[in-house]
Design a protein around this motif. Structure first.
Motif, PDB file in Angstrom:
ATOM      1  N   PRO A 201     -22.089  -4.847 -34.859  1.00 26.23           N
ATOM      2  CA  PRO A 201     -21.569  -6.027 -35.287  1.00 26.23           C
ATOM      3  C   PRO A 201     -21.739  -7.253 -34.157  1.00 26.23           C
ATOM      4  O   PRO A 201     -20.710  -7.998 -33.979  1.00 26.23           O
ATOM      5  N   SER A 202     -22.864  -7.231 -33.439  1.00 24.57           N
ATOM      6  CA  SER A 202     -22.896  -8.380 -32.556  1.00 24.57           C
ATOM      7  C   SER A 202     -23.078  -9.685 -33.277  1.00 24.57           C
ATOM      8  O   SER A 202     -23.729  -9.744 -33.976  1.00 24.57           O
ATOM      9  N   ALA A 203     -22.566 -10.605 -32.583  1.00 29.79           N
ATOM     10  CA  ALA A 203     -22.599 -12.110 -32.857  1.00 29.79           C
ATOM     11  C   ALA A 203     -24.267 -12.455 -32.926  1.00 29.79           C
ATOM     12  O   ALA A 203     -24.736 -13.282 -33.754  1.00 29.79           O
ATOM     13  N   ALA A 204     -24.796 -11.938 -32.061  1.00 23.39           N
ATOM     14  CA  ALA A 204     -26.358 -12.429 -31.979  1.00 23.39           C
ATOM     15  C   ALA A 204     -26.954 -11.991 -33.214  1.00 23.39           C
ATOM     16  O   ALA A 204     -28.012 -12.651 -33.745  1.00 23.39           O
ATOM     17  N   ASP A 230     -19.484  -4.770 -40.259  1.00 19.70           N
ATOM     18  CA  ASP A 230     -20.233  -5.553 -41.440  1.00 19.70           C
ATOM     19  C   ASP A 230     -19.219  -6.832 -41.701  1.00 19.70           C
ATOM     20  O   ASP A 230     -19.776  -7.826 -41.638  1.00 19.70           O
ATOM     21  N   VAL A 231     -18.153  -6.547 -42.157  1.00 19.48           N
ATOM     22  CA  VAL A 231     -17.258  -7.501 -42.917  1.00 19.48           C
ATOM     23  C   VAL A 231     -16.258  -8.456 -41.686  1.00 19.48           C
ATOM     24  O   VAL A 231     -16.624  -9.296 -41.473  1.00 19.48           O
ATOM     25  N   LEU A 232     -15.703  -7.653 -40.859  1.00 19.15           N
ATOM     26  CA  LEU A 232     -14.858  -8.417 -40.033  1.00 19.15           C
ATOM     27  C   LEU A 232     -15.655  -8.873 -38.886  1.00 19.15           C
ATOM     28  O   LEU A 232     -15.412 -10.119 -38.485  1.00 19.15           O
ATOM     29  N   ALA A 233     -16.851  -8.418 -38.447  1.00 19.75           N
ATOM     30  CA  ALA A 233     -17.827  -9.018 -37.579  1.00 19.75           C
ATOM     31  C   ALA A 233     -18.216 -10.158 -37.979  1.00 19.75           C
ATOM     32  O   ALA A 233     -18.448 -11.141 -37.413  1.00 19.75           O
ATOM     33  N   ALA A 234     -18.662 -10.302 -39.482  1.00 25.60           N
ATOM     34  CA  ALA A 234     -19.122 -11.463 -39.896  1.00 25.60           C
ATOM     35  C   ALA A 234     -18.312 -12.468 -39.946  1.00 25.60           C
ATOM     36  O   ALA A 234     -18.490 -13.776 -39.808  1.00 25.60           O
ATOM     37  N   GLN A 235     -16.951 -12.088 -40.533  1.00 23.61           N
ATOM     38  CA  GLN A 235     -15.927 -13.210 -40.311  1.00 23.61           C
ATOM     39  C   GLN A 235     -15.454 -13.860 -39.024  1.00 23.61           C
ATOM     40  O   GLN A 235     -15.366 -15.048 -39.135  1.00 23.61           O
ATOM     41  N   ARG A 236     -15.635 -12.959 -37.963  1.00 24.21           N
ATOM     42  CA  ARG A 236     -15.459 -13.654 -36.585  1.00 24.21           C
ATOM     43  C   ARG A 236     -16.463 -14.534 -36.471  1.00 24.21           C
ATOM     44  O   ARG A 236     -16.412 -15.462 -35.397  1.00 24.21           O
ATOM     45  N   CYS A 237     -17.526 -14.503 -37.064  1.00 22.53           N
ATOM     46  CA  CYS A 237     -18.766 -15.575 -36.935  1.00 22.53           C
ATOM     47  C   CYS A 237     -18.754 -16.988 -37.990  1.00 22.53           C
ATOM     48  O   CYS A 237     -19.502 -17.715 -37.983  1.00 22.53           O
ATOM     49  N   GLY A 238     -17.492 -16.913 -38.953  1.00 25.11           N
ATOM     50  CA  GLY A 238     -17.329 -17.969 -39.502  1.00 25.11           C
ATOM     51  C   GLY A 238     -18.049 -17.659 -40.965  1.00 25.11           C
ATOM     52  O   GLY A 238     -18.007 -18.465 -41.963  1.00 25.11           O
ATOM     53  N   ILE A 239     -18.634 -16.454 -41.055  1.00 26.81           N
ATOM     54  CA  ILE A 239     -19.062 -16.045 -42.598  1.00 26.81           C
ATOM     55  C   ILE A 239     -18.126 -15.392 -43.429  1.00 26.81           C
ATOM     56  O   ILE A 239     -17.202 -14.697 -42.819  1.00 26.81           O
TER      57      ILE A 239
END
Length: 277
Positions: A201-204, A230-239
């Motif tokens: 889930p890395s932001a990079a 997949d999901v929460l990690a993406a949401q933390r990036c604004g996706i």
């Protein structure tokens, strides 16, 4: 969902299970293609190269190519080239992904008998010296005591630890199997180090995926079966995050999660309708 201009798609558990297409998944992707929606398949799969994954998927009927696929090994290689140029890397991984590790020096355990090495694994130039970096890929038989203990000793001697992901388990046709994260947690604690994670889930990783598509986070949707990676990690990036109830989906994991998915659908087959495409 009218604002969505691009879609990131996990593969295992979303499009396929044990590389067999899930019901309606091929047709759903064809509908997204027909709508001219840019797609990228983003996966922590570490057992196959991008080209091999593309062959598997096209064999099941998915309209994809290797250029549509972004893998944890490919992102890991980019990270190593930038942050650890010329480093000797000890790779512990199930599967041969060296084609996606271009420019990375992979070394073997200098004292490991040739008969115990994975097929195709031979000492590289300079492999008599200790590795500078220990790289964890996907778990399998290679994650035995000998390999893990060797990694532990190298970390004690100052080697850096990089993990392509920290997934605890994954879905196969036979059920859930342990994955890298189950071993990584113990090694980090024993060696008193923290791994740099290069895949989800890395932001990079999500940043690399957005750059690959040339889209912004606010215009992009991520669909996956892992609520955290997949999901929460993406949401933390604004996706925008969409969770499917296939693959490794478990209601108790969703209840225990650190957040709430933007949307939850039964399967990838339902995505075109959700998007209105």
């Amino acid at each position: 969902m009218e604002h969505i201009r691009a879609v990131l798609i996990d593969i295992d558990g979303v499009l396929t299970v044990s590389w067999k297409a899930l019901p309606g998944a091929v047709e759903a992707m064809e509908r997204l293609r027909a709508a001219d929606l840019p797609l990228a398949l983003v996966t922590n799969t570490t057992s196959r190269t991008r080209a091999e994954i593309a062959r598997r998927l096209t064999g099941q009927g998915f309209p994809v190519s290797a250029d549509d696929i972004l893998t944890a090994p490919a992102v890991t290689a980019a990270y190593l080239r930038e942050h650890h140029p010329d480093a000797r890397c000890l790779l512990i991984n199930s599967g041969d992904v060296r084609a996606d590790l271009e420019g990375i020096e992979i070394v073997s355990e200098p004292d490991r008998p040739e008969s115990e090495r994975p097929e195709g694994d031979r000492p590289a130039p300079g492999s008599g010296a200790a590795p500078d970096v220990v790289v964890f890929g996907g778990a399998g038989e290679e994650f035995g005591y000998t390999a893990l203990n060797a990694a532990f000793r190298h970390l004690q001697s100052g080697a850096r630890l990089i993990a392509m992901h920290r997934n605890l388990y994954w879905r196969t046709a036979q059920g859930l199997d342990l994955d890298t994260g189950a071993f990584l947690l113990g090694l980090e604690r024993a060696a008193r180090v923290e791994a740099v994670v290069t895949g989800k889930p890395s932001a990079a990783f999500f940043g690399a995926a957005l750059a690959h598509l040339g889209t912004s986070a606010s215009d992009t949707l991520m669909v996956g079966d892992d609520v955290e990676s997949d999901v929460l990690a993406a949401q933390r990036c604004g996706i925008t995050g969409v969770l499917v109830r296939t693959g490794k989906y478990q209601p108790e994991a969703v209840e225990a999660a650190d957040g709430t998915p933007d949307r939850v659908i039964d399967a990838f087959a339902d995505l075109p309708e959700l998007l209105g495409r």
